[in-house]
Scaffold this active site. Sequence first.
Site, PDB file in Angstrom:
ATOM      1  N   MET A  80      35.348  41.517  50.787  1.00 32.34           N
ATOM      2  CA  MET A  80      36.387  41.991  51.703  1.00 32.34           C
ATOM      3  C   MET A  80      35.922  42.170  53.155  1.00 32.34           C
ATOM      4  SD  MET A  80      38.987  41.885  49.822  1.00 32.34           S
ATOM      5  CE  MET A  80      40.256  42.758  50.735  1.00 32.34           C
ATOM      6  N   ARG A  81      34.889  41.450  53.558  1.00 28.06           N
ATOM      7  CA  ARG A  81      34.498  41.458  54.972  1.00 28.06           C
ATOM      8  C   ARG A  81      34.747  40.068  55.546  1.00 28.06           C
ATOM      9  NH1 ARG A  81      34.488  46.434  56.193  1.00 28.06           N
ATOM     10  NH2 ARG A  81      33.500  45.910  58.179  1.00 28.06           N
ATOM     11  N   SER A 102      36.399  40.499  38.703  1.00 27.36           N
ATOM     12  CA  SER A 102      36.863  39.731  37.539  1.00 27.36           C
ATOM     13  C   SER A 102      36.599  38.235  37.722  1.00 27.36           C
ATOM     14  CB  SER A 102      38.345  40.006  37.251  1.00 27.36           C
ATOM     15  OG  SER A 102      39.174  39.464  38.242  1.00 27.36           O
ATOM     16  N   ASN A 103      36.652  37.755  38.944  1.00 33.63           N
ATOM     17  CA  ASN A 103      36.284  36.341  39.165  1.00 33.63           C
ATOM     18  C   ASN A 103      34.788  36.136  38.974  1.00 33.63           C
ATOM     19  OD1 ASN A 103      38.564  34.465  40.035  1.00 33.63           O
ATOM     20  ND2 ASN A 103      39.010  36.343  41.187  1.00 33.63           N
ATOM     21  N   HIS A 153      41.232  32.213  46.952  1.00 29.20           N
ATOM     22  CA  HIS A 153      42.308  32.957  47.610  1.00 29.20           C
ATOM     23  C   HIS A 153      43.546  32.934  46.716  1.00 29.20           C
ATOM     24  CE1 HIS A 153      44.665  34.656  50.831  1.00 29.20           C
ATOM     25  NE2 HIS A 153      45.597  33.745  50.588  1.00 29.20           N
TER      26      HIS A 153
HETATM   27  C1  GRF Z   1      41.145  37.922  43.765  1.00 31.07           C
HETATM   28  O1  GRF Z   1      42.537  37.939  43.667  1.00 31.07           O
HETATM   29  C2  GRF Z   1      40.704  36.867  44.743  1.00 31.07           C
HETATM   30  O2  GRF Z   1      41.538  35.754  44.769  1.00 31.07           O
HETATM   31  C3  GRF Z   1      40.776  37.593  46.053  1.00 31.07           C
HETATM   32  O3  GRF Z   1      40.343  38.906  45.764  1.00 31.07           O
HETATM   33  C4  GRF Z   1      40.604  39.190  44.400  1.00 31.07           C
HETATM   34  C5  GRF Z   1      39.296  39.604  43.785  1.00 31.07           C
HETATM   35  O4  GRF Z   1      39.446  40.062  42.470  1.00 31.07           O
HETATM   36  N1  GRF Z   1      39.996  36.921  47.052  1.00 31.07           N
HETATM   37  P1  GRF Z   1      38.168  40.256  41.569  1.00 31.07           P
HETATM   38  O5  GRF Z   1      37.255  41.239  42.303  1.00 31.07           O
HETATM   39  O6  GRF Z   1      37.515  38.933  41.366  1.00 31.07           O
HETATM   40  O7  GRF Z   1      38.676  40.853  40.284  1.00 31.07           O
END
Ligand code: GRF
Length: 219
Positions: free
Chosen positions: A95-96, A17-18, A114
């Site tokens: 996530m690594r 989503s980001n 974060h």
């Molecule tokens: C977000 O909450 C970001 O802050 C964290 O992991 C999440 C990722 O969400 N590092 P998305 O994949 O961007 O929806």
Amino acid sequence: MTSAKLKLGVLISGRGSNLQALIDACAAPDFPAEIALVLSNKADAYGLERAAAAGIPTTVVSHRDFPGDKPAFEAAMDARLRGAGVELVCLAGFMRILSEGFVGSWRDRLINIHPSLLPSFKGLDTHARALATGVRFHGCTVHFVRPAMDDGPIVAQAAVPVLPGDDANSLAGRVLESEHRLYPHAVRLIAEGRARVDGDLVRIEGAPLALDAVVNPPF
Ligand code: GRF
């Protein structure tokens, strides 16, 4: 004549989503950055579909293809990023944990978002921990990446109130909305050369001052 846009490489592992917020921001003609490559370490990351739908090149570098060999995994990512001409790497739910070598080679050209107001609540489960601590504000941070986890010069932060009755889900949703506004803002500041690393800090140029205190619970 338009000036060249900063080329972004966005690293994801999941929902993206980001990434979507960055895609949407980059769609504006006056946004000073463009996404050159979306790289996922997971082939089934939904963010890859978001990128493909926007016509953005994607690539998968799976850590599982490099068992026990993190340097080779990171070298493969590095090669794809440099091959695409990436100038700024944006971690967006990647996530690594990246090693000192990779982080060092992208020093001051690697940022992360974060879901907490750093330096509070580094690591996982930030929303539940914020609730358990009783803070009245929570939020998110965009920072340049250093080898220590969730550490590095802070570019920008967004604060949201913690409301009575919040649970981790409702709070996460409020923070996530703020993330989607903050990440493009931080990228813009960097791309325009208005956010510069100075030692352990980031100096911001040309931004209006936010002078009002925000109080929660309100007066
Ligand atoms: C977000 O909450 C970001 O802050 C964290 O992991 C999440 C990722 O969400 N590092 P998305 O994949 O961007 O929806």
